[in-house]
Design a protein around this motif. Structure first.
Motif, PDB file in Angstrom:
ATOM      1  N   GLY B  86      52.211 -32.035  21.392  1.00 29.79           N
ATOM      2  CA  GLY B  86      52.751 -31.809  22.736  1.00 29.79           C
ATOM      3  C   GLY B  86      51.829 -31.049  23.662  1.00 29.79           C
ATOM      4  N   PRO B  88      49.040 -30.176  26.208  1.00 31.62           N
ATOM      5  CA  PRO B  88      48.276 -30.982  27.173  1.00 31.62           C
ATOM      6  C   PRO B  88      46.776 -31.036  26.883  1.00 31.62           C
ATOM      7  CG  PRO B  88      49.223 -29.022  28.223  1.00 31.62           C
ATOM      8  CD  PRO B  88      49.813 -29.118  26.862  1.00 31.62           C
ATOM      9  N   TYR B  89      46.249 -29.984  26.256  1.00 30.52           N
ATOM     10  CA  TYR B  89      44.811 -29.979  25.969  1.00 30.52           C
ATOM     11  C   TYR B  89      44.500 -30.928  24.820  1.00 30.52           C
ATOM     12  CZ  TYR B  89      44.854 -25.926  28.990  1.00 30.52           C
ATOM     13  OH  TYR B  89      45.014 -25.101  30.060  1.00 30.52           O
ATOM     14  N   LYS B  91      46.432 -33.536  24.290  1.00 31.27           N
ATOM     15  CA  LYS B  91      46.675 -34.831  24.939  1.00 31.27           C
ATOM     16  C   LYS B  91      45.438 -35.293  25.698  1.00 31.27           C
ATOM     17  CE  LYS B  91      51.636 -34.427  25.724  1.00 31.27           C
ATOM     18  NZ  LYS B  91      52.608 -34.085  26.765  1.00 31.27           N
ATOM     19  N   ARG B 127      59.365 -24.040  15.903  1.00 28.45           N
ATOM     20  CA  ARG B 127      58.402 -23.779  16.966  1.00 28.45           C
ATOM     21  C   ARG B 127      57.929 -25.110  17.544  1.00 28.45           C
ATOM     22  NH1 ARG B 127      57.352 -19.492  19.257  1.00 28.45           N
ATOM     23  NH2 ARG B 127      55.148 -19.184  18.826  1.00 28.45           N
ATOM     24  N   GLN B 128      57.433 -25.016  18.770  1.00 35.34           N
ATOM     25  CA  GLN B 128      56.998 -26.230  19.435  1.00 35.34           C
ATOM     26  C   GLN B 128      55.872 -26.877  18.635  1.00 35.34           C
ATOM     27  OE1 GLN B 128      53.924 -26.669  21.461  1.00 35.34           O
ATOM     28  NE2 GLN B 128      54.579 -28.806  21.616  1.00 35.34           N
ATOM     29  N   TYR B 130      56.409 -28.487  15.817  1.00 42.35           N
ATOM     30  CA  TYR B 130      56.839 -28.656  14.426  1.00 42.35           C
ATOM     31  C   TYR B 130      57.608 -29.971  14.310  1.00 42.35           C
ATOM     32  CZ  TYR B 130      59.390 -27.861  10.082  1.00 42.35           C
ATOM     33  OH  TYR B 130      59.918 -27.970   8.823  1.00 42.35           O
ATOM     34  N   LYS B 135      57.622 -38.003  11.344  1.00 46.51           N
ATOM     35  CA  LYS B 135      57.421 -37.929  12.788  1.00 46.51           C
ATOM     36  C   LYS B 135      55.943 -37.689  13.090  1.00 46.51           C
ATOM     37  CE  LYS B 135      59.414 -37.684  16.896  1.00 46.51           C
ATOM     38  NZ  LYS B 135      60.163 -38.781  17.479  1.00 46.51           N
ATOM     39  N   GLN B 139      53.592 -39.978  15.326  1.00 41.49           N
ATOM     40  CA  GLN B 139      52.864 -39.492  16.504  1.00 41.49           C
ATOM     41  C   GLN B 139      51.386 -39.828  16.401  1.00 41.49           C
ATOM     42  OE1 GLN B 139      53.836 -35.352  16.390  1.00 41.49           O
ATOM     43  NE2 GLN B 139      55.811 -35.621  17.422  1.00 41.49           N
ATOM     44  N   CYS B 226      46.186 -24.633  24.190  1.00 44.65           N
ATOM     45  CA  CYS B 226      47.480 -23.971  24.008  1.00 44.65           C
ATOM     46  C   CYS B 226      47.366 -23.007  22.846  1.00 44.65           C
ATOM     47  CB  CYS B 226      48.565 -24.998  23.675  1.00 44.65           C
ATOM     48  SG  CYS B 226      48.600 -26.392  24.803  1.00 44.65           S
ATOM     49  N   LYS B 229      51.270 -22.456  17.525  1.00 50.81           N
ATOM     50  CA  LYS B 229      52.647 -21.934  17.494  1.00 50.81           C
ATOM     51  C   LYS B 229      53.047 -21.566  16.072  1.00 50.81           C
ATOM     52  CE  LYS B 229      53.167 -23.092  21.895  1.00 50.81           C
ATOM     53  NZ  LYS B 229      51.963 -23.846  22.158  1.00 50.81           N
TER      54      LYS B 229
END
Lengths: 755, 230
Positions: B86, B88-89, B91, B127-128, B130, B135, B139, B226, B229
């Motif tokens: 998730g 952005p860096y 991405k 946490r973001q 995870y 999944k 991804q 980011c 996390k």
């Protein structure tokens, strides 16, 4: 928290579908309409005249819990990037960024805004702009907003301002801009900045114009937002201290430090006075500090107090100094001289208690005056920007030579070669009073001179404090030190009962006095060795020649200077003694330190041979860093030839087979920081640990993130091997926020570097 | 010094003096302790791995339950890439620019050359970032990622061992188990794909130099992106 926002205004933010909402944790459901940030371009002008300027701003309104970033984001995120698209001839001024907030998420920290913020700009309209046209101002932004997650997007915001005959302001917007402008740091007149960088710290100095910081009181809050990455550790809590003329921030160095920047820029925010109920007026300054040498920076600032430079610290330091001074009495460098003093007083007191008391007072005056002289010299040297430490006087070969001569003369005196008081003179005779009084005073001076290199227990901390605190603190500490040195004797003189404990004077005293001459001769030998190490064999020979000359003069004084001798002979002998003393001093005063550039650490001296084949390398900060980078254990030994404890440590602790084996097995790098002659690099390295005296031994563990192990003053081989074991046990290099660089000053009962 | 018969008065005096001396020493000791405590001064230390030193040994499990250990990859170059789907860096470096993704291209190119490429997800439970193993696989497929394996470091052990603080962040280990590079993917700390083209890609440079037996010019950089996390 989920909130739907209604976008107002005709010139509302055009949020392009560039927003990619992050993958949300399953526990959190986010409404699609809920943007993490709203972006809007605002203008303070309804209409603008040709040749005039439109005040504009990019308004960023993050949702609750989210934040945008400042012009330098710190450890996480990145600054918004803005590209203007303007009609022909229009120009945009650079954005003015309001002072940010620190957004902490240990072990990281970043700089940004959790509040709604206006990035203030200005667009200049050319004089050629046609009245009646519409100025279309477009800002293309690339924005990152973070909460726990981050979202990035590109967005274009635009506004259209009619070009008219005259500029009409939008008061509401203008007020909002003005309110934001109050948060924009200024380049203030009269402020100057400078900075210095070493391997562990960044020091930033700010010198306000007179009276900007009231009374030199430390402001309740000082923050520095740096413009660059890889200089400071953004998450480190800076240490701030102020003095009437300036303010100093000490900030931890970034782990990613690469090289030394030539300038440090950023924003300094100072809460000037904490008014009750908050709302402290803030000073915000654009900082542009040239980076200078650490010593240069330190020379400007008053010395840093240890921790709390308050009365408590001062009182504690004074108490410690009193205790340390008391223990100095027992040091071998002082004890012989002192025992003679005590006996002399007992002798005198048996005849005349008042005289004894006067002598004690004079002796004490001698001690205190020398201590104060020492403070004066320390302060003067420090004001001149040189780095000094306890025992520094022994780093100067000329001083060592002079001290050797003084002690040599004292030894000859005790051995009975000459006498300052005429033989057979009764103690109560007025004729003897003057020399005795002088002798008492000079005895105090001598004891102080001898005592200083003795780094007695507790002394290191108190003197370190004094050397780094202000003049007043130095004065208090050294006075306490002197009093500690004097009071046992004073007790002897003042309390007759105590005197009763002292042995009765008699013929045995002459014998004892002569016997005690020999420790003093041994001291001379030791000082000659120190001088030889400092200034070479030539200087040592010069010292011995000076001793011979002095001995001749004093012998002549002893042989022909007595009352029994004819007056002419006496005069001549006194002259001869004086001339020989002056000549001897002149000889040794020429001694200069040599070979500072020659690595003295690896010399086949007695210590080196005792240590077997340990390969010591001379310390340099760069070498230490390089060796630590290579992942080896580093043992750093701060030592000096004039420090006996150091020599004892080197023999006892580093000389045993067990230690040698451990050092070899663990591939330990041995660095020796030699302080025999003054070496600013060594003084600085010691100061980094809050020390001003040797011996001092540190072991740096294999892991770079582990704190250095500070060894006690007096070492055993078991302590060394234990420390090496601990240093070898590589702790898991977890993401640690901070690891205390232990700066313990460990008092331990020891005989410090002593004659 | 002493007489054979000591008057009791004097011995009492001596006791008093001894007691006073002990008290002074005790007080001094307490004062010293306090003084020293006040002068202790924690300072932050770098929590960086030593590039050029041995890389921390690890054993970690991938999305398929396979175990990967550094020791097991002796003789091979190993790349650890901290990844957050998730972020952005992350991405940015997986976005397709003219049909090519920066990270995917690197993974394909270097795994072809025998490099072991482990994408590490260190997000903790709740946490973001995870996700379940399935999944995470999905991804990766979405993005066309081609690492050797995706490590699920849900306890953050591997991340903390390597001091991972940002996504993306890289560690490169040579066949002898020496850490040869640690830090950012490139020198453009922005989330924008526009900044990929002109950037200096440190990871590529390090791998190219390392595989060719040349010294690695830039071995440690400050990562950006980011937060990991944990």
């Amino acid at each position: 928290m989920i909130r739907n926002r209604i976008l107002l205004a005709a010139l509302a933010a055009a949020i392009l579908p560039g927003w990619a909402t992050a993958q949300s944790p399953p526990s959190l459901v986010r409404a699609a309409s809920d943007r993490p940030v709203e972006v809007e371009l605002r203008s303070a002008a309804r209409t603008v005249a040709p040749g005039d300027t439109i005040l504009v701003a990019i308004r960023l309104r993050p949702n609750a819990g989210w934040h945008t970033y400042w012009r330098h984001a710190g450890d996480v995120g990145s600054a918004p990037e803005v590209t203007w698209r303007l009609p022909d001839g229009f120009t945009a001024a650079p954005l003015r960024w309001p002072t940010p907030e620190r957004i902490e998420s240990p072990p990281l920290a970043s700089y940004g805004y959790e509040r709604e913020v206006h990035l203030l700009g200005a667009v200049h309209v050319p004089a050629s702009a046609r009245v009646g046209s519409i100025a279309n101002v477009v800002a293309a932004l690339s924005v990152v907003v973070c909460e726990l997650e981050c979202v990035a997007g590109d967005v274009e915001v635009a506004l259209a301002v009619p070009v008219a005959a005259r500029t009409i302001a939008d008061e509401t917007v203008a007020r909002a801009f003005a309110a934001e402008a109050a948060h924009v740091p200024a380049r203030r007149d009269g402020w100057t900045f400078s900075a210095a960088v070493d391997s562990t710290n960044v020091m930033l100095h700010a010198y306000p114009p007179a009276g900007a910081i009231a009374g030199g009181r430390t402001p309740p809050r000082v923050e520095f937002f740096i413009d660059s990455t890889g200089v400071i550790d953004h998450a480190a809590q800076p240490r701030v201290r102020t003095w009437p003329a300036g303010l100093e921030m000490q900030i931890g160095r970034s782990a990613y430090a690469a090289g030394t920047p030539s300038r440090i820029t950023g924003v300094l925010a100072i809460d000037t006075a904490a008014s009750p109920g908050g709302g402290a007026p803030r000073m915000m300054l654009e900082v542009d500090a040239p980076v200078v040498a650490m010593a240069q920076l330190a020379a400007v600032a008053p010395p840093a107090p240890g921790a709390g430079a308050g009365w408590v610290a001062l009182a504690t330091a004074g108490l410690l100094a009193l205790l340390g001074g008391t223990m100095l009495n027992l040091m071998p460098c002082v004890l012989p001289v002192l025992s003679i003093k005590a006996l002399g007083i007992a002798e005198a007191a048996a005849h005349d208690a008042r005289t004894a008391r006067r002598h004690v007072l004079l002796f004490g005056a001698g001690v205190l005056v020398s201590m104060w002289a020492l403070v004066g010299v320390l302060l003067a040297l420090r004001a001149a920007g040189s780095e000094v430490g306890w025992g520094y006087q022994l780093q100067n070969p000329a001083v060592v030579g002079a001290l050797a001569l003084v002690i040599f003369a004292a030894a000859l005196n005790m051995a009975g070669v000459f006498d300052l008081m005429p033989v057979g003179g009764s103690l109560s005779a007025a004729a003897t009073r003057a020399p005795k009084d002088v002798e008492a005073f000079l005895g105090g001076v001598l004891v102080t001179a001898l005592a200083t290199p003795c780094s007695a227990p507790f002394l290191a901390a108190a003197v370190a404090y004094a050397v780094t605190a202000g003049a007043a603190a130095s004065f208090v500490v050294f006075t306490a030190l002197g009093l500690g040195l004097v009071w046992p004797l004073a007790m002897v003189a003042a309390v007759p009962r105590l005197r009763a404990w002292l042995p009765k004077p008699g013929a045995w005293m002459v014998t004892l006095r002569q016997v005690l001459a020999f420790p003093l001769f041994a001291t001379v030998v030791w000082l000659a060795w120190v001088l030889g190490r400092q200034a070479g064999v030539g200087a040592m020979v010069v010292l011995l020649a000076a001793c011979t000359l002095l001995a001749f003069g004093l012998w002549a004084l002893g042989r022909f200077g007595t009352l029994a001798a004819p007056a002419g002979g006496r005069r001549f002998a006194q002259l001869l003694a004086f001339a020989s003393a002056a000549g001897a001093l002149a000889l040794v005063s020429g001694a200069r330190a040599q070979g500072a550039s020659v690595p003295r650490a690896v010399q086949a001296g007695s210590a080196a041979s005792a240590e077997g084949a340990l390969a010591w390398r001379p310390y340099s900060a760069a070498l230490l860093e390089a060796q630590r980078d290579s992942g080896r254990i580093v043992l750093l030994d701060f030592t000096a030839d004039w420090c006996l404890t150091c020599k004892v440590n080197e023999r006892v602790a580093f000389g045993t087979e067990a230690v040698r084996t451990a050092i070899r097995d663990r591939d330990v790098v041995l660095l020796r920081a030699d302080w025999t002659t003054r070496d600013p690099a060594v003084t600085r390295a010691l100061a980094a640990f809050g020390r001003t005296s040797v011996p001092f031994v540190v072991v740096y563990p294999r892991a770079r993130d582990a704190a250095p192990i500070v060894m006690p003053t007096l070492l055993t081989s078991g302590m060394v091997t234990g420390a090496l074991d601990r240093a070898a046990a590589s702790p898991s290099p977890a993401l640690r926020q901070t690891a205390p660089a232990s700066k313990r000053i460990q008092p331990s009962l020891t005989l410090g570097g002593t004659p | 010094m002493t007489e054979t018969t000591t008057p009791p008065r004097r011995s009492r005096k001596r006791r008093i003096i001894a007691a006073v001396a002990v008290a002074v020493l005790l007080l001094g000791g307490i004062a010293a302790r306090r003084f020293i405590a006040a002068h202790e001064d924690p300072a932050s230390l770098p929590d960086l791995l030593t590039v050029g030193g041995p890389a921390p040994a690890f054993t970690a499990t991938d999305t398929r339950g396979q175990s990967h250990s550094l020791a097991g990859y002796a003789g091979k170059w190993v790349v650890l890439e901290w990844f957050n789907h998730g972020c952005p860096y992350t991405k940015k470096h997986y976005a397709l620019v003219n049909g090519v993704g920066n990270s995917q291209a690197m993974q394909q190119e270097y795994t072809m050359k025998g490099v072991v490429w482990l994408a590490v997800v260190s997000s903790g439970p709740g946490r973001q970032g995870y996700t379940s193993a399935e999944k995470a696989e999905e991804q990766a497929r979405d993005k066309g990622a081609a690492p050797t394996a995706i490590i699920r470091d849900t306890a953050g052990v591997l991340g903390r061992q390597y001091g991972a603080r940002n996504t993306p962040q890289y560690a490169i280990i040579d066949p002898q188990g020496v850490l040869r590079y640690a830090g950012a993917i490139d020198n453009r700390p922005s989330p924008s794909t526009k900044d990929i083209a002109g950037a200096t890609n440190y990871v590529r440079a390090a791998l190219d130099a390392g595989l060719a037996g040349r010294p690695i010019a830039v071995a440690q950089t400050q990562p950006y992106g980011c937060e990991v996390k944990y």
